[in-house]
Structure formats: C-alpha cells, structure tokens
Design a protein around this motif. Structure first.
Motif, PDB file in Angstrom:
ATOM      1  N   ARG A   1       0.807  -1.224   0.000  1.00 31.05           N
ATOM      2  CA  ARG A   1       0.000   0.000   0.000  1.00 31.05           C
ATOM      3  C   ARG A   1       0.842   1.277   0.000  1.00 31.05           C
ATOM      4  NH1 ARG A   1      -3.284  -3.964   0.909  1.00 31.05           N
ATOM      5  NH2 ARG A   1      -5.513  -3.584   1.276  1.00 31.05           N
TER       6      ARG A   1
ATOM      7  N   ILE B   1      -6.161   4.827   3.053  1.00 30.94           N
ATOM      8  CA  ILE B   1      -5.649   3.544   2.561  1.00 30.94           C
ATOM      9  C   ILE B   1      -6.736   2.808   1.775  1.00 30.94           C
ATOM     10  CG2 ILE B   1      -4.544   1.392   3.234  1.00 30.94           C
ATOM     11  CD1 ILE B   1      -3.860   2.784   5.939  1.00 30.94           C
TER      12      ILE B   1
ATOM     13  N   THR C   1      -1.766   4.203  -1.332  1.00 30.02           N
ATOM     14  CA  THR C   1      -2.231   5.025  -0.221  1.00 30.02           C
ATOM     15  C   THR C   1      -2.008   6.504  -0.518  1.00 30.02           C
ATOM     16  OG1 THR C   1      -1.940   3.320   1.468  1.00 30.02           O
ATOM     17  CG2 THR C   1      -1.769   5.608   2.211  1.00 30.02           C
TER      18      THR C   1
ATOM     19  N   TRP D   1     -12.493   2.851   1.756  1.00 30.48           N
ATOM     20  CA  TRP D   1     -11.116   3.104   2.148  1.00 30.48           C
ATOM     21  C   TRP D   1     -11.022   3.211   3.672  1.00 30.48           C
ATOM     22  CZ3 TRP D   1      -7.304   6.126  -1.287  1.00 30.48           C
ATOM     23  CH2 TRP D   1      -7.520   5.824  -2.640  1.00 30.48           C
TER      24      TRP D   1
END
Length: 306
Positions: A97, A178, A264, A286
C-alpha cells in the motif's frame, strides 16, 4: 548454543513509513506510528516462523520470508552463523500500500539479528545497518525513516547510503487514506520515464527544498511544497482512484500526495480540523487513519517475552 548469541528473546518495534512526500522522490521519508512487532530467539536448529495480522495469509514461512532474509544478511555481516531461529511477526502495516512494509521487515530483521548477538552493536553499528537495509531494499527513502524516525533526507554516495534526521513541525498531522487494493512498486517504477524536461527537474528541486522548510517550521507552505512533476502523474495510470483523490484533495487546499509507490494517499494536514476534513473525502471502502509521527524509529523493546 554458540557463545556468540544471547539466550533471551529479542523483540523489535518498527514503524510504517511514507516516502517521496510529493517532490522528494527517492529522498524524503517520514516515520509513522503504525508498527510491526517482530521477535526472535536462537534455537538449536531449524526455522520456525509465525505471522499474524496484516499479510499473514500471503507471506512465506521459510527462508524467503523478508525478515529472515534480513537476519541472515546481518549474521553474515557480523561473521556469525546462527544454528536455528524462532521468529514471530505481529504485523499492523498494510502490505503493498505504499507504507513501507518491506522496509519495516528489513530493518526489523537486521535489528533482531544484531540484538541476538552478544557484541552485535560493535559488530554492526547503526551506519552499517542503514547500508545493509538499503542494499536489501534497493533505495534508502523508506529504510532511513524506519531506522531513524521522524523526517529523513536520504541520499547515496556511490554505494553508501546516508541520511539526516529532522523533527516534524508539531502542527502537522499526517493522515493516511488507505484503499482496499494494492499496487506493485515494480510496476509503478516501470512507468517512470528515463528523462524529464529540465524545467520539471528545476521545479522539483525548488519544491523539495521548500518541502523540508515547510515540514520543519513553515507548514503554511505545505500545499505549494508538495506539488510534484517527477513521478506522480506518470504513475497515475496504475492507480487512477488514488490519483483522482489526490487531485480532489489538493483542489480543496489539502497537501495530499501519493505515499511511496502508492496506492495510499497521504495528507499532511495543518491541525486536527484539516485532518478531519481530509478523512471525510476518502471513499467509503477506504480506511482513514490519523497517524502521529514516530520519533524514535525502529528500536529494541525492553519486554523480551515472545
């Protein structure tokens, strides 16, 4: 048991990191207080690996595990051979991420190995830990803040990795948005051009210099300071949702960037009100997290229970 090794269990805490921060490509990094805990002890033979938390279903439990690989590299650098290992990983840093999960694994493994050797600090000082971490990771922008904490500016002199650390202005509140999907660092790097226009390079140099000033004492300049022409636009096709969110946040005055190689999104908010506004912009599926800066960086914990 070899006389080189301690009988105790060594436990290390390693922070997440966000690299680049906009124009600081491959140089700037920030340590964030989202941690993996790794613990190890020396055994008579064999390898035991236990993993829980983030990435537990997808990581290996053998010699290819990144923490184990880092430990083996450190043992070699210290000139010792470990008979056997029992390793436990409690992961909280999301994998794939752009939050430095591989850097955390590498730094954690190196510090575990050093902690297990009785004279490990003299055999493997901090400068060599950074060099080994950079060797394993391929670049220093994540491993430097993971090891040193705070804000770091890292660079290479030949094959030697170097870094300086600075404290972040306390008014700045990092916010991580994220997504539920991952991104490949290799794919993201593959989208970068071999050259960029001179004007873009000059722009990036100015903005990166301004960004260090903004992060360490002039946060009102963060929106301008995080503007980037080196990498984010080229990588946008690999993470269109993230790129769109960055554009939307920036249009609303937020200093938003892609964290590392993505996907991210990191917002360097100026205060709690701005942080809450940034969090409200994240898509429903998210995860939004307000994260304080991790000042100490990776360190051995006093509690030695496995």
């Amino acid at each position: 048991m070899s006389g080189h090794f301690t009988d105790a269990t060594v436990r290390v805490r390693v922070p997440a990191t966000s690299a680049n921060l906009g124009p600081g490509f491959d140089a700037l990094g920030l340590a964030l207080a989202l941690h993996d805990d790794v613990a190890a002890r020396v055994t008579a033979s064999g390898l035991e690996v236990e993993v829980s938390g983030e990435g537990a279903d997808g990581v290996s439990r053998d010699e290819t595990h990144l923490v184990v690989r880092a430990m083996r590299r450190a043992f070699t650098a210290m000139g010792v051979e470990c008979p056997g290992l029992a390793l436990t990983c409690d992961n909280r840093i999301p994998h794939g991420r752009g939050l430095g999960s591989s850097a955390a694994a590498i730094v954690g493994g190196l510090l575990l190995a050093r902690g297990l050797v009785r004279d490990g600090v003299s055999r493997l000082p901090d400068g060599e830990i950074l060099e080994l971490a950079c060797e394993l990771e391929g670049h220093p922008d994540n491993v430097a803040p993971c090891l040193l904490g705070g804000l770091t500016i890292a660079w290479m002199e030949g094959a030697t990795a170097l870094a300086v650390r600075r404290d972040l202005d306390p008014a700045i509140v990092p916010v991580a948005l994220i997504p539920p999907f991952t991104a490949s660092t290799e794919l993201a790097r593959g989208l970068l051009p071999a050259t960029v226009p001179h004007a873009d390079a000059a722009f990036a140099a100015g903005r990166a210099a301004l960004l260090v000033a903004a992060l360490t004492g002039t946060p009102q300049a963060l929106l301008a300071a995080t503007e980037d022409r080196l990498h984010q636009s080229y990588r946008a096709p690999a993470m269109p949702d993230s790129a769109q969110l960055v554009a939307e946040l920036r249009s609303r005055g937020h200093a938003a960037v892609i964290s590392g190689a993505g996907p991210t999104v990191l917002v360097l908010a100026r205060g709690q009100v701005e942080a809450e506004s940034a969090m409200s912009a994240a898509p429903q599926d998210w995860t939004s997290m307000v994260l304080v800066v991790d000042a100490p960086g990776a360190h051995v914990l006093a509690d030695t229970s496995l």
